[in-house]
Motif scaffolding. Structure first.
Motif, PDB file in Angstrom:
ATOM      1  N   UNK A  52       0.835  -1.202   0.000  1.00 31.72           N
ATOM      2  CA  UNK A  52       0.000   0.000   0.000  1.00 31.72           C
ATOM      3  C   UNK A  52       0.868   1.250   0.000  1.00 31.72           C
ATOM      4  N   UNK A  53       0.387   2.291  -0.645  1.00 31.32           N
ATOM      5  CA  UNK A  53       1.088   3.561  -0.702  1.00 31.32           C
ATOM      6  C   UNK A  53       0.696   4.403   0.508  1.00 31.32           C
ATOM      7  N   UNK A  54       1.426   4.191   1.609  1.00 32.20           N
ATOM      8  CA  UNK A  54       1.176   4.956   2.830  1.00 32.20           C
ATOM      9  C   UNK A  54       2.508   5.474   3.357  1.00 32.20           C
ATOM     10  N   UNK A  55       2.445   6.545   4.124  1.00 31.34           N
ATOM     11  CA  UNK A  55       3.675   7.099   4.689  1.00 31.34           C
ATOM     12  C   UNK A  55       4.056   6.342   5.958  1.00 31.34           C
ATOM     13  N   UNK A  56       5.340   6.430   6.274  1.00 28.41           N
ATOM     14  CA  UNK A  56       5.836   5.777   7.482  1.00 28.41           C
ATOM     15  C   UNK A  56       5.154   6.331   8.722  1.00 28.41           C
ATOM     16  N   UNK A  57       4.860   7.622   8.714  1.00 28.66           N
ATOM     17  CA  UNK A  57       4.250   8.254   9.883  1.00 28.66           C
ATOM     18  C   UNK A  57       2.808   7.803  10.109  1.00 28.66           C
ATOM     19  N   UNK A  58       2.229   7.096   9.170  1.00 32.85           N
ATOM     20  CA  UNK A  58       0.851   6.611   9.302  1.00 32.85           C
ATOM     21  C   UNK A  58       0.769   5.411  10.241  1.00 32.85           C
ATOM     22  N   UNK A  59       1.769   4.564  10.240  1.00 37.22           N
ATOM     23  CA  UNK A  59       1.722   3.299  10.982  1.00 37.22           C
ATOM     24  C   UNK A  59       1.839   3.498  12.490  1.00 37.22           C
ATOM     25  N   UNK A  60       2.709   4.396  12.926  1.00 33.80           N
ATOM     26  CA  UNK A  60       2.977   4.508  14.367  1.00 33.80           C
ATOM     27  C   UNK A  60       1.759   4.935  15.193  1.00 33.80           C
TER      28      UNK A  60
END
Length: 107
Positions: free
Chosen positions: A36-44
């Motif tokens: 998926x095209x998501x930013x790293x800052x989305x997961x935390x």
């Protein structure tokens, strides 16, 4: 135009990845980003929310002089994942009724 992933689906993606194996944050992010095209800052924030709701636990493991924080799905997290999967199947069926049937009727 890209379809945005809801927070519930993102929780399901994270829980499903952790159902396969315990992962530290960066490895989990890389795994999700490979699909998926998501930013790293989305997961935390998702990880913090899932831990707060007791769907995950954490433990630290030393790695090259530092600690890596690993995330592990709990029994409650397994139940939450099952619920998300059920909700997804219902939603997917309804979307396919609207979108899928239109494509099939053209053939």
């Amino acid at each position: 135009m890209a379809i945005q992933i809801s927070s519930e689906i993102l929780e399901g993606i994270v829980l499903a990845a952790l159902q396969q194996a315990d992962l530290y944050g960066y490895a989990l992010t890389q795994q999700v980003q490979s699909i998926f095209d998501i930013s790293e800052s989305t997961i935390y924030p998702v990880l913090r929310r899932l831990k707060k709701e007791q769907y995950l636990t954490t433990y630290d493991q030393p790695y090259q002089g530092r600690n890596r924080r690993y995330y592990q799905i709990t029994d409650l997290g397994q139940q939450r994942l099952a619920s998300i999967k059920c909700d997804w199947q219902d939603f997917n069926k309804k979307v396919n009724q609207v979108l899928g049937d239109q494509d099939e009727s053209r053939n």
